[in-house]
Scaffold this motif. Structure first.
Motif, PDB file in Angstrom:
ATOM      1  N   VAL A   1       0.853  -1.182   0.000  1.00  7.67           N
ATOM      2  CA  VAL A   1       0.000   0.000   0.000  1.00  7.67           C
ATOM      3  C   VAL A   1       0.893   1.237   0.000  1.00  7.67           C
ATOM      4  N   THR A   2       0.508   2.244  -0.786  1.00  6.11           N
ATOM      5  CA  THR A   2       1.278   3.483  -0.852  1.00  6.11           C
ATOM      6  C   THR A   2       0.384   4.675  -0.565  1.00  6.11           C
TER       7      THR A   2
ATOM      8  N   MET B   1      -2.967   6.118  -2.803  1.00  9.78           N
ATOM      9  CA  MET B   1      -3.464   4.987  -3.578  1.00  9.78           C
ATOM     10  C   MET B   1      -4.990   4.948  -3.458  1.00  9.78           C
TER      11      MET B   1
ATOM     12  N   ASP C   1      -7.749  -0.145  -4.892  1.00 12.41           N
ATOM     13  CA  ASP C   1      -6.454  -0.757  -5.213  1.00 12.41           C
ATOM     14  C   ASP C   1      -5.723  -1.188  -3.944  1.00 12.41           C
ATOM     15  N   ALA C   2      -5.816  -0.388  -2.887  1.00 14.99           N
ATOM     16  CA  ALA C   2      -5.157  -0.724  -1.622  1.00 14.99           C
ATOM     17  C   ALA C   2      -5.734  -2.009  -1.034  1.00 14.99           C
TER      18      ALA C   2
ATOM     19  N   LYS D   1      -4.299  -4.962  -2.892  1.00 13.98           N
ATOM     20  CA  LYS D   1      -2.909  -5.224  -2.490  1.00 13.98           C
ATOM     21  C   LYS D   1      -2.828  -5.857  -1.103  1.00 13.98           C
TER      22      LYS D   1
END
Length: 190
Positions: free
Chosen positions: A49-50, A53, A57-58, A61
């Motif tokens: 996770v970034t 984001m 999408d998180a 991931k």
């Protein structure tokens, strides 16, 4: 001739939420605003996770990601003020950058220490290399700033519970860049 310290609260929003609910410390945690993860803690980062984001999408991931809404900025603002209040004691001038970063000018304190020819044990990183346990005569001002940096980080941790990374340099830009080199919870002197 100047010594500027830059303090950056690591994963600031996530740390604030972890202080509010200590059970969140060991789980992947993301702080959301609108449809984004605005920041996350280190367990979430290790899972891919970034910052910034998309929530969807998180979750792909990191299926175990715990999400906390960061829409109400009140707890972050209060913690930011507490951090700033602590760091103001360490220099002649302090300046905020957002809620989680503070510059402190410690030039006067460093000059005084250098005049007294004090010696200190070096901690942290200098130019990217760790100097372990050696005694360093304070011949240059960034070494003198290391003391204030260590004490500032410790005071913030003790009084607010927030971990910071720090950079020491002769100007604000370089101090900010240095503070990001050895995260989390460490310091670098340029």
């Amino acid at each position: 001739d100047r010594v500027i310290l830059h303090f950056d609260a690591d994963c600031f929003y996530a740390q604030v939420e972890e202080l509010r609910d200590p059970k969140l410390r060991e789980v992947p945690l993301g702080i959301t605003q609108k449809f984004l993860v605005v920041t996350c803690n280190y367990p979430a980062r290790r899972a891919g996770v970034t910052k910034l984001m998309a929530i969807e999408d998180a979750k792909k991931k990191c299926p175990g990601l715990v999400l906390v809404s960061g829409e109400d900025l009140t707890p972050y603002r209060l913690t930011s003020r507490r951090i700033f209040s602590v760091l103001q004691r360490f220099g002649s001038a302090a300046e905020r950058l957002g809620m989680d970063e503070v510059w402190v000018d410690v030039t006067a304190a460093c000059k005084k220490m250098m005049e007294e020819n004090a010696e200190r044990r070096w901690q942290g990183h200098e130019g990217g290399y760790l100097r372990r346990g050696g005694r360093v005569c304070l011949r240059h001002s960034s070494a003198a700033g290391q003391r204030d940096c260590t004490e500032g980080e410790g005071a913030v941790k003790e009084e607010t519970g927030i971990r910071t990374s720090a950079g020491i340099a002769h100007n604000k830009l370089l101090a900010k860049l240095a503070s990001g080199l050895h995260k989390p919870d460490d310091q670098t002197s340029l």
